[in-house]
Design an enzyme around this catalytic site. Sequence first.
Site, mmCIF file in Angstrom:
data_model
loop_
_atom_site.group_PDB
_atom_site.id
_atom_site.type_symbol
_atom_site.label_atom_id
_atom_site.label_comp_id
_atom_site.label_asym_id
_atom_site.label_seq_id
_atom_site.Cartn_x
_atom_site.Cartn_y
_atom_site.Cartn_z
ATOM 1 N N TYR A 153 0.840 -1.202 0.000
ATOM 2 C CA TYR A 153 0.000 0.000 0.000
ATOM 3 C C TYR A 153 0.871 1.246 0.000
ATOM 4 O O TYR A 153 2.082 1.182 0.211
ATOM 5 C CB TYR A 153 -0.974 -0.004 1.187
ATOM 6 C CG TYR A 153 -0.360 0.317 2.527
ATOM 7 C CD1 TYR A 153 0.459 -0.595 3.179
ATOM 8 C CD2 TYR A 153 -0.594 1.540 3.151
ATOM 9 C CE1 TYR A 153 1.015 -0.298 4.413
ATOM 10 C CE2 TYR A 153 -0.041 1.842 4.384
ATOM 11 C CZ TYR A 153 0.767 0.917 5.007
ATOM 12 O OH TYR A 153 1.317 1.215 6.216
ATOM 13 N N LYS B 8 6.573 -1.830 2.032
ATOM 14 C CA LYS B 8 5.348 -1.297 2.653
ATOM 15 C C LYS B 8 4.186 -2.272 2.432
ATOM 16 O O LYS B 8 3.348 -2.074 1.549
ATOM 17 C CB LYS B 8 5.051 0.096 2.089
ATOM 18 C CG LYS B 8 4.112 0.904 2.970
ATOM 19 C CD LYS B 8 4.179 2.353 2.575
ATOM 20 C CE LYS B 8 3.060 3.187 3.136
ATOM 21 N NZ LYS B 8 3.017 3.256 4.594
ATOM 22 N N GLU C 138 11.347 2.848 14.738
ATOM 23 C CA GLU C 138 10.499 3.932 14.225
ATOM 24 C C GLU C 138 9.188 3.931 15.005
ATOM 25 O O GLU C 138 8.987 3.108 15.902
ATOM 26 C CB GLU C 138 10.251 3.766 12.720
ATOM 27 C CG GLU C 138 9.691 2.401 12.350
ATOM 28 C CD GLU C 138 9.702 2.131 10.842
ATOM 29 O OE1 GLU C 138 9.650 3.076 10.054
ATOM 30 O OE2 GLU C 138 9.734 0.935 10.487
ATOM 31 N N LEU D 276 11.011 1.506 7.552
ATOM 32 C CA LEU D 276 10.518 1.967 6.257
ATOM 33 C C LEU D 276 11.150 3.328 5.980
ATOM 34 O O LEU D 276 11.081 4.221 6.840
ATOM 35 C CB LEU D 276 8.986 2.112 6.300
ATOM 36 C CG LEU D 276 8.358 2.480 4.959
ATOM 37 C CD1 LEU D 276 8.337 1.264 4.035
ATOM 38 C CD2 LEU D 276 6.951 3.011 5.144
HETATM 39 N N1 PMP Z 1 7.456 4.086 9.003
HETATM 40 C C1 PMP Z 1 6.326 3.372 9.005
HETATM 41 C C2 PMP Z 1 6.290 2.057 9.722
HETATM 42 C C3 PMP Z 1 5.177 3.852 8.343
HETATM 43 O O1 PMP Z 1 4.049 3.122 8.324
HETATM 44 C C4 PMP Z 1 5.236 5.107 7.715
HETATM 45 C C5 PMP Z 1 4.014 5.664 7.040
HETATM 46 N N2 PMP Z 1 3.836 5.129 5.794
HETATM 47 C C6 PMP Z 1 6.432 5.825 7.733
HETATM 48 C C7 PMP Z 1 7.527 5.282 8.403
HETATM 49 C C8 PMP Z 1 6.564 7.178 7.079
HETATM 50 O O2 PMP Z 1 6.533 7.069 5.682
HETATM 51 P P1 PMP Z 1 6.001 8.263 4.772
HETATM 52 O O3 PMP Z 1 6.757 9.475 5.196
HETATM 53 O O4 PMP Z 1 6.347 7.833 3.414
HETATM 54 O O5 PMP Z 1 4.547 8.386 5.029
#
Ligand code: PMP
Length: 294
Positions: free
Chosen positions: A33, A148, A181, A205
Amino acid sequence: MPRYIYLNGQYVPPSHASIHPEDRGFLFGDAVYEVIGCIHGHLADETGHLDRLERSLSELHMPMPVERETLRFLMREVLRRNNQKNAAIYIQITRGAAKRDFKFPAPDTPQTLMIIPYDFNFDEQAAVHNGVKIKTTNDIRWKHRDIKTVLLLPQSMAKQNAVDNGADDAWMVDPDGFVTEASASNAFIVKDSKIITRPISHDILRGITRTAIEKLCHESNMALEERKFAPQEAYEADEAFNTSATSLIVPVISIDDHQIGNGKRGKIAKFLYDEYRAYAEGLRGKQVHWEPGL
Ligand code: PMP
C-alpha cells in the site's frame, strides 16, 4: 468514507464495493500500500510515493497492475468525483484472488487495485501543534520493514499498547535496545541543534517525508546525523518528532512519561513543518525521487 472509491476498474460507493473472499490481501496480507497526501489540491511527494510503491511490488515479485501514468490519472479522477482538494489517498494492491495456497497463483491472475481518498484536513491537525506522547515497546515485526506491506498487526498492537498506557503513539525498539520507528512514521530526536534519525536499513521503512526532510535539512544547512539512538538518549533530547505523509512533522512531547524539552512543540519541528508544507504544496523546489538506499 468518501462517496466514491476506485476498485478494479470502477468508481463505486464504498457500500457497493466488494472484495473476493479468496483475495490474497485478505487471506495472507499479500499486498502493498501507499498513502499520499493531497494538500490544497497538490499530491504531496507523489513521485517518491510511486517510486516506493513500484519497489515494494517488485520486492514481492508483483507487477504494477496499471502504468504509473494511469495510476496518477485514477487518483486525480477519484478525487475529482468526490470533489476533494484535501485527502489522504490510500492505495492498496494485492496479488489478487486465487484458491487458498501459499504458492503464488498464475501470473495472469488479475490483481486487486483499490484507491480510497479519505477526507483529510491538513490545516487542522491538533497533533502538529500540541504534539504527541510516546510509549516505547518491543519491535516484533518481520525483517523486511523496508517493504510497505499491509502486514500491520504489530504496528496496530504497538499503538494500542501506547493508548492503553495513556500515550498517543508507540516507538518500537529493536532487540539491541535502539528505536526503530513509530507505528506509522519515522522517529527523530534533536540534541544541540543536531537532528538524529536511524540509518536506512531493512529495519525501518524509509519514509518519503523523511527523504524530503533529508533534502530540506541539506538545503537549510542543518546537521542531520543518521545513527541509532536508544530511548534513554531520547529522554534527554532537546526535541523529538515523527514524520509521515499524513501526520507530516509531529512533535513528540514525552517519551515513557519523560518530558521532552519544555513539553511543547520545538523550534526545529516547527521550522521543518513550515518548510515541508511549502515544499509539499509545490512552492519550494521539485519533489524528490525516492530510492530504497539499501
Ligand atoms: N514508518 C512506518 C512504519 C510507516 O508506516 C510510515 C508511514 N507510511 C512511515 C515510516 C513514514 O513514511 P512516509 O513518510 O512515506 O509516510
